[in-house]
Scaffold this active site. Structure first.
Site, PDB file in Angstrom:
ATOM      1  N   LYS A   1       0.885  -1.168   0.000  1.00 16.90           N
ATOM      2  CA  LYS A   1       0.000   0.000   0.000  1.00 16.90           C
ATOM      3  C   LYS A   1       0.919   1.213   0.000  1.00 16.90           C
ATOM      4  O   LYS A   1       1.573   1.498   1.004  1.00 16.90           O
ATOM      5  CB  LYS A   1      -0.922   0.012   1.218  1.00 16.90           C
ATOM      6  CG  LYS A   1      -1.825   1.239   1.233  1.00 16.90           C
ATOM      7  CD  LYS A   1      -2.587   1.413   2.528  1.00 16.90           C
ATOM      8  CE  LYS A   1      -3.241   2.789   2.546  1.00 16.90           C
ATOM      9  NZ  LYS A   1      -3.814   3.120   3.867  1.00 16.90           N
TER      10      LYS A   1
ATOM     11  N   GLY B   1     -10.900   8.235   5.890  1.00 18.07           N
ATOM     12  CA  GLY B   1     -12.054   9.081   6.152  1.00 18.07           C
ATOM     13  C   GLY B   1     -13.275   8.353   6.667  1.00 18.07           C
ATOM     14  O   GLY B   1     -14.197   8.979   7.181  1.00 18.07           O
TER      15      GLY B   1
ATOM     16  N   ALA C   1      -9.449   1.903   9.102  1.00 18.13           N
ATOM     17  CA  ALA C   1      -8.512   1.662  10.203  1.00 18.13           C
ATOM     18  C   ALA C   1      -9.039   2.347  11.454  1.00 18.13           C
ATOM     19  O   ALA C   1      -9.617   1.723  12.339  1.00 18.13           O
ATOM     20  CB  ALA C   1      -7.113   2.158   9.836  1.00 18.13           C
ATOM     21  N   THR C   2      -8.871   3.676  11.477  1.00 22.29           N
ATOM     22  CA  THR C   2      -9.254   4.429  12.667  1.00 22.29           C
ATOM     23  C   THR C   2     -10.716   4.218  13.034  1.00 22.29           C
ATOM     24  O   THR C   2     -11.055   4.188  14.222  1.00 22.29           O
ATOM     25  CB  THR C   2      -9.000   5.934  12.423  1.00 22.29           C
ATOM     26  OG1 THR C   2      -7.667   6.099  11.949  1.00 22.29           O
ATOM     27  CG2 THR C   2      -9.164   6.723  13.698  1.00 22.29           C
TER      28      THR C   2
END
Lengths: 62, 261
Positions: free
Chosen positions: B96, B184, B205-206
């Site tokens: 990535k 996002g 992820a977050t």
């Protein structure tokens, strides 16, 4: 011999990359002067005074 | 819908997962069980860094393919070195690719990004670049040989969702490689929207790792990706500016003042 390992200066008596980092565990890799050294070559790559060595591993991220 | 295939490899899910930000390392296993992701990203750091290692054994136990990233790289040169280290350490040529140009917004430096992509493709990597929601840049990356493109919905870690759905649709239309909405995503509806807009997958992820309950959010995102995929395949109705009754008008009972009943 004066080297830098992972950003830390040190004085050690070694000849090859393998002497310095030993057998790396699975999932780690080493570079000398920002060039990746394949695992199979660790005991053939001679270190020189002033070399910069980095050893990396996978961490959580992304 | 058929399975997601990137560079000839069939992935088990259209949900890809980042691992950074979990409050406790022992949450990773339950999160993986709940998300069942097709790929999981990891970063590459010096062994002396304070970042926790030992993640690979957990990923191997769950049978999840690893996608190393070049997070934190500010130039093509740094990104290529990091990708080479990751390939040597992890035994995968997938990467990535991230090259950011601004530490505040973490926006991609698309000039360095395209340069790095070209170099990594030439070195035999399977490159999945994190990029802007610009269809022209996406096409440049696809033309460079990238296996997918990963436009941001909004800044990394912001949780603002898909700020410009028209741009994401334009990216989808611009390239023939898979499009992965990256960055996002804040909650399940953001992931579902990305699939409805035509993206082939979502990377979160977050949204998971910093949720109040990461395991439940991982489950929610899995359901959202499935729902968004199904909704896109079903074909949504066109938007209208005026109402359109769904009940028949014929045969309805009417009443007017002065009638006998």
């Amino acid at each position: 011999m004066h080297l830098t390992l992972n950003g830390v200066p040190l004085d050690v008596d070694v000849t090859t990359l393998a002497d310095l980092v030993g057998p790396l565990p699975t999932g780690q890799a080493a570079a000398v002067n920002l060039e990746v050294v394949p695992r199979a070559d660790h005991d053939r790559v001679a270190l020189a005074d002033g070399d910069v060595v980095d050893v990396v591993t996978a961490v959580a991220g992304g | 819908m058929s399975d997601l295939v990137i560079a000839g490899t069939r992935l088990a899910s259209r949900l890809l997962l980042g691992t950074g930000g979990l409050p406790r390392p022992d949450l990773l296993g339950p999160v993986l069980d709940a998300a069942r992701p097709g790929l999981v990203t990891v970063s590459v750091r010096r062994t002396s860094s304070t970042a926790a290692g030992g993640i690979l054994s957990v990923l191997q136990e769950h049978g999840v393919p690893v996608l190393p990233n070049t997070a934190g790289c500010l130039s093509a040169r740094e990104a290529v070195l990091t990708a080479e280290l990751a390939r040597e350490a992890l035994g995968t040529s997938w990467v990535k690719l991230e090259v950011v140009g601004d530490e505040t917004t973490l926006m991609p430096d698309v000039v360095e990004l395209v340069e790095a992509a070209e170099e990594l493709v030439a070195r035999g990597f399977t490159v999945l670049p994190y990029t802007t929601d610009d269809p022209v840049v996406a096409r440049r990356l696809a033309d460079a040989g990238c296996a997918a493109v990963m436009p941001l919905g909004s800044p990394i870690g912001s949780g603002l969702g898909v700020l410009n759905p028209y741009a994401i649709e334009a990216v989808v239309a611009a390239v023939d490689v898979p499009v992965v909405l990256d960055a996002g995503v804040g909650t399940a509806s953001d992931a579902a929207l990305a699939l409805e807009l035509g993206c082939d997958a979502v990377l979160a992820a977050t949204a998971v790792t910093r949720a109040a309950d990461p395991e439940r959010m991982a489950h929610a995102l899995r359901l959202a990706v499935a729902a968004g995929t199904a909704a896109r395949d079903a074909g949504r109705i066109p938007r209208r500016a005026t109402a359109r009754a769904s009940s028949p008008t014929e045969g309805r009972v009417t009443w007017s003042p002065g009638s006998s009943c």
